[in-house]
Design a protein around this motif. Structure first.
Motif, PDB file in Angstrom:
ATOM      1  N   THR A 153       0.791  -1.235   0.000  1.00 32.31           N
ATOM      2  CA  THR A 153       0.000   0.000   0.000  1.00 32.31           C
ATOM      3  C   THR A 153       0.817   1.274   0.000  1.00 32.31           C
ATOM      4  OG1 THR A 153      -0.131   0.160   2.413  1.00 32.31           O
ATOM      5  CG2 THR A 153      -1.800  -1.193   1.310  1.00 32.31           C
ATOM      6  N   GLY A 154       2.009   1.246   0.600  1.00 31.64           N
ATOM      7  CA  GLY A 154       2.754   2.496   0.780  1.00 31.64           C
ATOM      8  C   GLY A 154       2.081   3.426   1.764  1.00 31.64           C
ATOM      9  N   SER A 155       1.170   2.885   2.574  1.00 28.80           N
ATOM     10  CA  SER A 155       0.402   3.716   3.502  1.00 28.80           C
ATOM     11  C   SER A 155       1.281   4.401   4.540  1.00 28.80           C
ATOM     12  CB  SER A 155      -0.661   2.860   4.207  1.00 28.80           C
ATOM     13  OG  SER A 155      -1.482   3.635   5.047  1.00 28.80           O
ATOM     14  N   GLU A 156       2.490   3.877   4.735  1.00 30.25           N
ATOM     15  CA  GLU A 156       3.383   4.453   5.743  1.00 30.25           C
ATOM     16  C   GLU A 156       3.774   5.892   5.434  1.00 30.25           C
ATOM     17  OE1 GLU A 156       6.065   2.125   2.854  1.00 30.25           O
ATOM     18  OE2 GLU A 156       4.100   1.880   3.804  1.00 30.25           O
ATOM     19  N   VAL A 157       3.668   6.296   4.170  1.00 36.66           N
ATOM     20  CA  VAL A 157       4.062   7.663   3.805  1.00 36.66           C
ATOM     21  C   VAL A 157       2.869   8.495   3.345  1.00 36.66           C
ATOM     22  CG1 VAL A 157       6.432   7.047   3.239  1.00 36.66           C
ATOM     23  CG2 VAL A 157       4.676   6.956   1.454  1.00 36.66           C
ATOM     24  N   GLY A 158       1.650   7.983   3.546  1.00 39.36           N
ATOM     25  CA  GLY A 158       0.465   8.661   3.024  1.00 39.36           C
ATOM     26  C   GLY A 158      -0.354   9.376   4.081  1.00 39.36           C
ATOM     27  N   THR A 159      -1.300  10.162   3.597  1.00 37.39           N
ATOM     28  CA  THR A 159      -2.186  10.941   4.471  1.00 37.39           C
ATOM     29  C   THR A 159      -3.643  10.506   4.334  1.00 37.39           C
ATOM     30  OG1 THR A 159      -2.488  12.663   2.776  1.00 37.39           O
ATOM     31  CG2 THR A 159      -0.667  12.965   4.350  1.00 37.39           C
ATOM     32  N   ARG A 160      -3.870   9.341   3.709  1.00 32.94           N
ATOM     33  CA  ARG A 160      -5.230   8.843   3.535  1.00 32.94           C
ATOM     34  C   ARG A 160      -5.448   7.566   4.328  1.00 32.94           C
ATOM     35  NH1 ARG A 160      -3.959  10.318  -1.825  1.00 32.94           N
ATOM     36  NH2 ARG A 160      -5.174  12.101  -2.577  1.00 32.94           N
ATOM     37  N   ALA A 161      -6.698   7.340   4.699  1.00 34.79           N
ATOM     38  CA  ALA A 161      -7.098   6.094   5.343  1.00 34.79           C
ATOM     39  C   ALA A 161      -8.434   5.663   4.762  1.00 34.79           C
ATOM     40  CB  ALA A 161      -7.212   6.269   6.850  1.00 34.79           C
ATOM     41  N   LEU A 162      -8.531   4.384   4.437  1.00 31.29           N
ATOM     42  CA  LEU A 162      -9.765   3.821   3.900  1.00 31.29           C
ATOM     43  C   LEU A 162     -10.371   2.863   4.913  1.00 31.29           C
ATOM     44  CD1 LEU A 162      -8.715   3.020   0.228  1.00 31.29           C
ATOM     45  CD2 LEU A 162     -10.446   4.658   0.927  1.00 31.29           C
ATOM     46  N   VAL A 163     -11.672   3.028   5.143  1.00 30.99           N
ATOM     47  CA  VAL A 163     -12.399   2.171   6.074  1.00 30.99           C
ATOM     48  C   VAL A 163     -13.718   1.792   5.425  1.00 30.99           C
ATOM     49  CG1 VAL A 163     -13.576   2.071   8.312  1.00 30.99           C
ATOM     50  CG2 VAL A 163     -11.343   3.163   8.142  1.00 30.99           C
ATOM     51  N   THR A 164     -14.112   0.529   5.575  1.00 36.93           N
ATOM     52  CA  THR A 164     -15.408   0.102   5.059  1.00 36.93           C
ATOM     53  C   THR A 164     -16.495   0.484   6.047  1.00 36.93           C
ATOM     54  OG1 THR A 164     -14.466  -1.742   3.816  1.00 36.93           O
ATOM     55  CG2 THR A 164     -16.814  -1.854   4.345  1.00 36.93           C
ATOM     56  N   ASP A 165     -17.423   1.296   5.600  1.00 37.59           N
ATOM     57  CA  ASP A 165     -18.579   1.686   6.409  1.00 37.59           C
ATOM     58  C   ASP A 165     -19.546   0.510   6.403  1.00 37.59           C
ATOM     59  OD1 ASP A 165     -21.064   2.702   7.297  1.00 37.59           O
ATOM     60  OD2 ASP A 165     -20.454   4.731   6.761  1.00 37.59           O
ATOM     61  N   VAL A 166     -19.710  -0.115   7.557  1.00 39.89           N
ATOM     62  CA  VAL A 166     -20.523  -1.329   7.637  1.00 39.89           C
ATOM     63  C   VAL A 166     -21.964  -1.052   7.234  1.00 39.89           C
ATOM     64  CG1 VAL A 166     -21.423  -3.096   9.199  1.00 39.89           C
ATOM     65  CG2 VAL A 166     -19.043  -2.343   9.400  1.00 39.89           C
ATOM     66  N   ALA A 167     -22.514   0.066   7.681  1.00 43.32           N
ATOM     67  CA  ALA A 167     -23.905   0.385   7.377  1.00 43.32           C
ATOM     68  C   ALA A 167     -24.130   0.597   5.887  1.00 43.32           C
ATOM     69  CB  ALA A 167     -24.336   1.622   8.160  1.00 43.32           C
ATOM     70  N   ALA A 168     -23.165   1.255   5.230  1.00 47.61           N
ATOM     71  CA  ALA A 168     -23.321   1.575   3.812  1.00 47.61           C
ATOM     72  C   ALA A 168     -22.754   0.504   2.891  1.00 47.61           C
ATOM     73  CB  ALA A 168     -22.646   2.912   3.502  1.00 47.61           C
ATOM     74  N   ALA A 169     -21.994  -0.467   3.465  1.00 47.91           N
ATOM     75  CA  ALA A 169     -21.314  -1.501   2.672  1.00 47.91           C
ATOM     76  C   ALA A 169     -20.490  -0.873   1.560  1.00 47.91           C
ATOM     77  CB  ALA A 169     -22.313  -2.502   2.106  1.00 47.91           C
ATOM     78  N   ALA A 170     -19.765   0.194   1.910  1.00 45.38           N
ATOM     79  CA  ALA A 170     -18.933   0.904   0.933  1.00 45.38           C
ATOM     80  C   ALA A 170     -17.717   1.465   1.657  1.00 45.38           C
ATOM     81  CB  ALA A 170     -19.713   2.022   0.267  1.00 45.38           C
ATOM     82  N   LYS A 171     -16.649   1.674   0.896  1.00 44.10           N
ATOM     83  CA  LYS A 171     -15.438   2.226   1.483  1.00 44.10           C
ATOM     84  C   LYS A 171     -15.539   3.738   1.571  1.00 44.10           C
ATOM     85  CE  LYS A 171     -12.195  -1.429   0.338  1.00 44.10           C
ATOM     86  NZ  LYS A 171     -10.827  -1.764  -0.100  1.00 44.10           N
ATOM     87  N   SER A 172     -15.099   4.267   2.699  1.00 47.35           N
ATOM     88  CA  SER A 172     -15.041   5.713   2.890  1.00 47.35           C
ATOM     89  C   SER A 172     -13.590   6.113   3.095  1.00 47.35           C
ATOM     90  CB  SER A 172     -15.871   6.132   4.107  1.00 47.35           C
ATOM     91  OG  SER A 172     -17.240   5.862   3.908  1.00 47.35           O
ATOM     92  N   ALA A 173     -13.225   7.265   2.541  1.00 47.88           N
ATOM     93  CA  ALA A 173     -11.845   7.731   2.613  1.00 47.88           C
ATOM     94  C   ALA A 173     -11.744   8.984   3.471  1.00 47.88           C
ATOM     95  CB  ALA A 173     -11.308   8.019   1.216  1.00 47.88           C
TER      96      ALA A 173
END
Length: 380
Positions: A143-163
């Protein structure tokens, strides 16, 4: 010479951690850095496997290890870990694992004790600013997430990823120790490796592509072409692991100012709806979108194939055959049906993917809802 999509003088804003340590055997610098700053109660956000080896971080004081993450993070995971952090009174956060652990760690750092909820911060730069120190230590190369400013989480209620995107989520320290990936199973090696590749490819063919980032993107692609198969074939090859760690890091640099495009947008419903691992979903979609975009970015598509060591072409059919064959040889699962996706749900997935404008608007060629549905059916 590859013509730039944007002029050299086009403004760009690239942020990186204040300090980055790269190299074999460097994981302990995470704890030493925290210790020098007087941290006594760090929380490690991780998964069950990595929870058993946090000792390599040499953490100071009385660490709290939250190792309950299983798969990609959800809003339920986030609520539990923030509650645990607040109850324990932690004074720093360490993301230790793949992108899921590191993304969750970012959100723990900015939400713990802040008075803000996840819904308050979804989007760009909505974090209030109060946060805990952040250290990121990746154990995969994807992912390279160690150097990034974004986070993605799956919203359980919406069944979709939110950033969530915020400069406040940028790591104070990133420690990239490729030895942490030694012994990683082939399937995870390949899936995360193709994710790193997708970051570089989608940035390189992006409408926002910039000469500053092209440097990282094309070299990241070359590194994947050189080292991924070797890392997959020999899980204890330290040089291959280091090469992939660097490719992933370069992919992370691509994400900040340029970001991904159609490939990631089309892959997201697979993870949000059917819990297909992010890297596996990207591998499944990668050849389809690369071929689709070839007419809009022929020169760059040819450069991508060359960097991967594949036959060079700009014809969509040949581009697809080369990229698809490469994924198959690595051992990627290239049939959507194998992940339990029902054929009847493909139209709904296409609608969801088409709504992810923050990524699709970056794509070099317009991806309509029917185009996405065609890709899903071809990949099924």
């Amino acid at each position: 010479m590859i013509a730039p999509l944007n002029a050299l003088g086009t403004p760009i804003d690239l942020v990186q951690p204040a300090r980055l340590v790269f190299g074999r055997g460097t994981a302990g610098e995470a704890g030493r850095w925290l210790g020098r700053r007087g941290v006594r109660r760090p929380m490690v956000v991780t998964d069950t496997f990595n929870a058993a080896r946090v000792g390599c971080l040499e953490l100071p004081g009385e660490p709290v290890v939250w190792g309950e993450l299983a798969g990609e993070p959800t809003t339920d995971d986030l609520a539990r870990v923030v509650g645990a952090a607040e109850a324990a009174g932690v004074d720093a956060v360490v993301g230790f694992g793949g992108g899921s652990s590191m993304d969750l760690a970012k959100l723990v750092a900015v939400l713990t004790g802040s008075g803000q909820s996840f819904s308050d911060v979804v989007g760009a730069e909505k974090v209030a600013g109060k946060r805990l120190p952040i250290v990121q230590v990746p154990t995969t190369a994807g992912t390279g997430s160690e150097v990034g400013t974004r986070a993605l989480v799956t919203d359980v209620a919406a069944a979709a990823k939110s950033a969530v995107q915020s400069l406040h989520m940028l790591a104070d320290l990133a420690v990239v120790d490729a030895d942490l990936a030694l012994g990683m199973p082939r399937a995870i090696t390949v899936a995360t490796g193709v994710d790193a590749l997708a970051h570089c490819v989608e940035a390189f063919t992006n409408r926002k592509a910039h000469p500053f980032i092209d440097l990282y993107a094309l070299e990241g692609i070359r590194l994947v072409g050189r080292w991924l198969a070797k890392a997959a074939d020999d899980d204890h090859d330290p040089e291959a692991r280091a090469g992939m760690a660097l490719a992933s890091l370069y992919g992370g640099y691509c994400l900040g100012p340029v970001n991904t495009a159609g490939g990631h947008a089309v892959s997201y419903p697979l993870g949000a709806r059917y819990h297909v691992a992010h890297g596996a979903a990207n591998a499944l979609i990668f050849p389809h979108v690369l071929a689709f975009n070839a007419p809009a970015a022929p020169e760059r598509t040819a450069a991508i194939l060359e960097a991967l060591g594949l036959p060079v072409s700009t014809e969509p059919e040949k581009v697809f055959a080369a990229a698809h064959g490469w994924c198959v040889r690595l051992g990627c699962e290239m049939r959507m049906s194998a992940f339990g996706v029902p054929a009847a749900e493909l139209p709904a997935m296409a609608r969801e993917a088409h709504a992810i404008r923050r990524l699709l608007d970056n794509n070099p060629r317009d991806l309509s809802e029917p185009d996405i549905l065609s890709i899903y059916r071809a990949a099924f």
